[in-house]
Design a protein around this motif. Structure first.
Motif, PDB file in Angstrom:
ATOM      1  N   GLN A 260       0.826  -1.201   0.000  1.00 60.60           N
ATOM      2  CA  GLN A 260       0.000   0.000   0.000  1.00 60.60           C
ATOM      3  C   GLN A 260       0.868   1.262   0.000  1.00 60.60           C
ATOM      4  O   GLN A 260       0.573   2.239  -0.694  1.00 60.60           O
ATOM      5  CB  GLN A 260      -0.919  -0.007   1.215  1.00 60.60           C
ATOM      6  N   LYS A 261       1.949   1.225   0.790  1.00 59.47           N
ATOM      7  CA  LYS A 261       2.846   2.386   0.857  1.00 59.47           C
ATOM      8  C   LYS A 261       3.538   2.616  -0.486  1.00 59.47           C
ATOM      9  O   LYS A 261       3.623   3.760  -0.973  1.00 59.47           O
ATOM     10  CB  LYS A 261       3.884   2.153   1.961  1.00 59.47           C
ATOM     11  N   TYR A 267       5.126   3.664  -6.931  1.00 59.55           N
ATOM     12  CA  TYR A 267       5.893   2.515  -7.422  1.00 59.55           C
ATOM     13  C   TYR A 267       4.962   1.436  -7.955  1.00 59.55           C
ATOM     14  O   TYR A 267       3.819   1.277  -7.492  1.00 59.55           O
ATOM     15  CB  TYR A 267       6.753   1.929  -6.302  1.00 59.55           C
ATOM     16  N   ASP A 268       5.467   0.693  -8.919  1.00 58.40           N
ATOM     17  CA  ASP A 268       4.727  -0.425  -9.498  1.00 58.40           C
ATOM     18  C   ASP A 268       5.225  -1.733  -8.882  1.00 58.40           C
ATOM     19  O   ASP A 268       6.410  -2.051  -8.960  1.00 58.40           O
ATOM     20  CB  ASP A 268       4.941  -0.465 -11.014  1.00 58.40           C
ATOM     21  N   VAL A 269       4.314  -2.444  -8.241  1.00 57.69           N
ATOM     22  CA  VAL A 269       4.629  -3.774  -7.707  1.00 57.69           C
ATOM     23  C   VAL A 269       3.956  -4.778  -8.647  1.00 57.69           C
ATOM     24  O   VAL A 269       2.732  -4.760  -8.809  1.00 57.69           O
ATOM     25  CB  VAL A 269       4.074  -3.943  -6.272  1.00 57.69           C
ATOM     26  N   THR A 270       4.728  -5.508  -9.420  1.00 55.57           N
ATOM     27  CA  THR A 270       6.099  -5.915  -9.266  1.00 55.57           C
ATOM     28  C   THR A 270       7.046  -5.286 -10.289  1.00 55.57           C
ATOM     29  O   THR A 270       8.228  -5.669 -10.344  1.00 55.57           O
ATOM     30  CB  THR A 270       6.185  -7.448  -9.407  1.00 55.57           C
ATOM     31  N   GLY A 271       6.535  -4.389 -11.086  1.00 55.25           N
ATOM     32  CA  GLY A 271       7.348  -3.800 -12.134  1.00 55.25           C
ATOM     33  C   GLY A 271       8.596  -3.117 -11.622  1.00 55.25           C
ATOM     34  O   GLY A 271       9.700  -3.316 -12.149  1.00 55.25           O
ATOM     35  N   ASP A 272       8.452  -2.266 -10.582  1.00 51.82           N
ATOM     36  CA  ASP A 272       9.603  -1.553 -10.018  1.00 51.82           C
ATOM     37  C   ASP A 272      10.190  -2.275  -8.810  1.00 51.82           C
ATOM     38  O   ASP A 272      11.413  -2.364  -8.660  1.00 51.82           O
ATOM     39  CB  ASP A 272       9.184  -0.138  -9.570  1.00 51.82           C
ATOM     40  N   ILE A 273       9.323  -2.762  -7.955  1.00 49.35           N
ATOM     41  CA  ILE A 273       9.746  -3.370  -6.686  1.00 49.35           C
ATOM     42  C   ILE A 273       9.077  -4.730  -6.521  1.00 49.35           C
ATOM     43  O   ILE A 273       7.865  -4.867  -6.712  1.00 49.35           O
ATOM     44  CB  ILE A 273       9.355  -2.488  -5.475  1.00 49.35           C
ATOM     45  N   SER A 274       9.861  -5.727  -6.155  1.00 49.93           N
ATOM     46  CA  SER A 274       9.318  -7.049  -5.834  1.00 49.93           C
ATOM     47  C   SER A 274       9.193  -7.202  -4.325  1.00 49.93           C
ATOM     48  O   SER A 274       9.934  -6.568  -3.557  1.00 49.93           O
ATOM     49  CB  SER A 274      10.223  -8.149  -6.389  1.00 49.93           C
ATOM     50  N   GLN A 285      -5.084 -11.605  -1.536  1.00 53.87           N
ATOM     51  CA  GLN A 285      -3.824 -11.037  -2.010  1.00 53.87           C
ATOM     52  C   GLN A 285      -4.096  -9.643  -2.561  1.00 53.87           C
ATOM     53  O   GLN A 285      -5.229  -9.294  -2.898  1.00 53.87           O
ATOM     54  CB  GLN A 285      -3.208 -11.941  -3.069  1.00 53.87           C
ATOM     55  N   PHE A 286      -3.059  -8.819  -2.668  1.00 52.90           N
ATOM     56  CA  PHE A 286      -3.283  -7.434  -3.066  1.00 52.90           C
ATOM     57  C   PHE A 286      -3.333  -7.247  -4.580  1.00 52.90           C
ATOM     58  O   PHE A 286      -2.509  -7.755  -5.319  1.00 52.90           O
ATOM     59  CB  PHE A 286      -2.223  -6.500  -2.466  1.00 52.90           C
ATOM     60  N   ALA A 287      -4.372  -6.514  -5.001  1.00 58.82           N
ATOM     61  CA  ALA A 287      -4.542  -6.084  -6.398  1.00 58.82           C
ATOM     62  C   ALA A 287      -4.366  -7.225  -7.386  1.00 58.82           C
ATOM     63  O   ALA A 287      -3.823  -7.050  -8.473  1.00 58.82           O
ATOM     64  CB  ALA A 287      -3.554  -4.960  -6.712  1.00 58.82           C
ATOM     65  N   GLY A 288      -4.819  -8.411  -7.013  1.00 54.65           N
ATOM     66  CA  GLY A 288      -4.739  -9.543  -7.923  1.00 54.65           C
ATOM     67  C   GLY A 288      -3.368 -10.153  -8.051  1.00 54.65           C
ATOM     68  O   GLY A 288      -3.150 -11.059  -8.856  1.00 54.65           O
ATOM     69  N   VAL A 335       7.105 -11.397  -7.309  1.00 55.39           N
ATOM     70  CA  VAL A 335       8.531 -11.188  -7.571  1.00 55.39           C
ATOM     71  C   VAL A 335       8.784 -11.276  -9.077  1.00 55.39           C
ATOM     72  O   VAL A 335       8.365 -12.231  -9.738  1.00 55.39           O
ATOM     73  CB  VAL A 335       9.399 -12.229  -6.836  1.00 55.39           C
ATOM     74  N   ARG A 336       9.495 -10.275  -9.604  1.00 56.32           N
ATOM     75  CA  ARG A 336       9.850 -10.267 -11.028  1.00 56.32           C
ATOM     76  C   ARG A 336      11.322 -10.607 -11.189  1.00 56.32           C
ATOM     77  O   ARG A 336      12.174 -10.099 -10.460  1.00 56.32           O
ATOM     78  CB  ARG A 336       9.576  -8.885 -11.627  1.00 56.32           C
TER      79      ARG A 336
END
Length: 345
Positions: A260-261, A267-274, A285-288, A335-336
């Motif tokens: 959420q933070k 930030y894009d999870v998982t695009g930017d941060i895993s 689970q969050f946002a699918g 995780v990407r």
């Protein structure tokens, strides 16, 4: 209403342990006849009364198990400890026993008060679920007056028996997984020195960093709660200026709040941060995006803790020390892969 006489009260007057008092009053070996007579006489004089649940144990071997947990751990609707308690209750019923949960407030901890299940003599044994303030844990170890065991913590008091998940190796495995997905800039989310479970998962994280030759960075260790254990992703979860590419979060709840933070910060999870978590108890689970996590075997932990406390009730000398239950890695979509696996040094 007169305060109930406890085993610890009798022991204090005779300068003996609560275990010795318990043995003497239950007819167990290990106490001289002279001392046993003194204990029985003093117990009668002080008006000590056995709990009703304990009076029937020699006939049907049925016990009432008290379970206590700090209120800060069950404030969420989806609490890991609610799930763990439900498993304990099922295991207790299967053994013809009854599990009674009591939520302990911070005020009771600070005042060093016994749980009501003990004050009112409703419990034969006590399961301490999760971390308590150090002074309160030591107080319980001294004054509980019944067999006890710690669950999901190695304890900060004098109790030698506990059942825990393999937190250190779980943290190690989750961090190794991030390295295998090409990440070498890995942060940790969790307040240190709050619970032994978080600390052990953090040590697993550090072990993986060292074995991959990656230096530890203080700005990548993110607090998920304050010193009282309250989680707030407005006040905590402070992101560093130089961001890692992945975070190992000490729990699924911390992972959800970190997600959420990150989204609020753009930030894009998982695009930017895993992100990876620990526990595998969140139903949604969050946002699918399914959360990669380390599943704690709550059924086996509950089965083992009930087995141990019942044996302690039947034999005052029974002890297992620390009993570690392995967990299970669960891979989902959070995780990407960003490169080839980072090798061990």
């Amino acid at each position: 209403m007169a305060k109930a006489v406890r085993l610890a009260d009798i022991g204090k007057k005779l300068n003996v342990s609560t275990v010795t008092v318990s043995k003497a009053l239950s007819g167990q070996k290990g106490v001289s006849e002279e001392l046993r007579a003194k204990i029985i006489q003093l117990a009668d004089e002080m008006g000590y009364q056995k709990s009703e649940s304990r009076k029937n144990t020699n006939e049907g071997k049925s016990f009432t198990l008290g379970i206590i947990v700090a209120d800060r751990y069950v404030s969420e609707n989806q609490s890991f400890y609610w799930k763990l308690y439900q498993e304990i209750a099922r295991q207790a019923v299967s053994r013809t026993c009854f599990a009674m949960l009591e939520v302990i407030s911070s005020e009771v901890e600070k005042r060093r008060e016994l749980p009501k299940v003990l004050l009112e003599k409703k419990a034969d044994g006590l399961i301490i679920m999760g971390e308590f303030e150090r002074g309160y844990a030591e107080f319980l170890a001294e004054d509980a007056g019944v067999p006890l065991i710690s669950l999901d913590t190695t304890g900060r008091g004098k109790s030698s028996d506990c059942v825990v998940s393999n937190n250190l190796m779980g943290g190690y495995e989750m961090t190794n997984y991030l390295f295998s997905m090409g990440h070498s800039r890995i942060g940790f989310v969790g307040k240190r020195l709050i619970t032994t479970s978080i600390d052990d998962r953090y040590f697993g994280y550090l072990k993986s960093l060292m074995e991959h030759g990656v230096p530890w960075r203080e700005d990548w260790v993110i607090d998920d709660r304050d010193s009282d254990g309250v989680m707030d992703n407005e006040k905590e979860f402070i992101l560093p200026e130089d961001m890692p590419t992945a975070f190992f979060c000490n729990s699924d709840l911390a992972a959800s709040m970190m997600y959420q933070k990150l989204v609020r910060e753009g930030y894009d999870v998982t695009g930017d941060i895993s992100i990876v978590g620990f526990d595998n108890y969140l139903a949604d689970q969050f946002a699918g995006i399914g959360l990669t996590t380390y599943e704690i075997d709550t059924k086996e932990m509950a089965k083992r803790v009930v087995h141990i406390i019942l044996h302690k009730l039947l034999n005052a000398r029974y002890s297992t020390g620390t009993f570690v239950i392995p967990g299970r890695f669960i891979e989902r979509e959070s995780v990407r892969r960003i490169g080839p696996p980072v090798p061990f040094v």
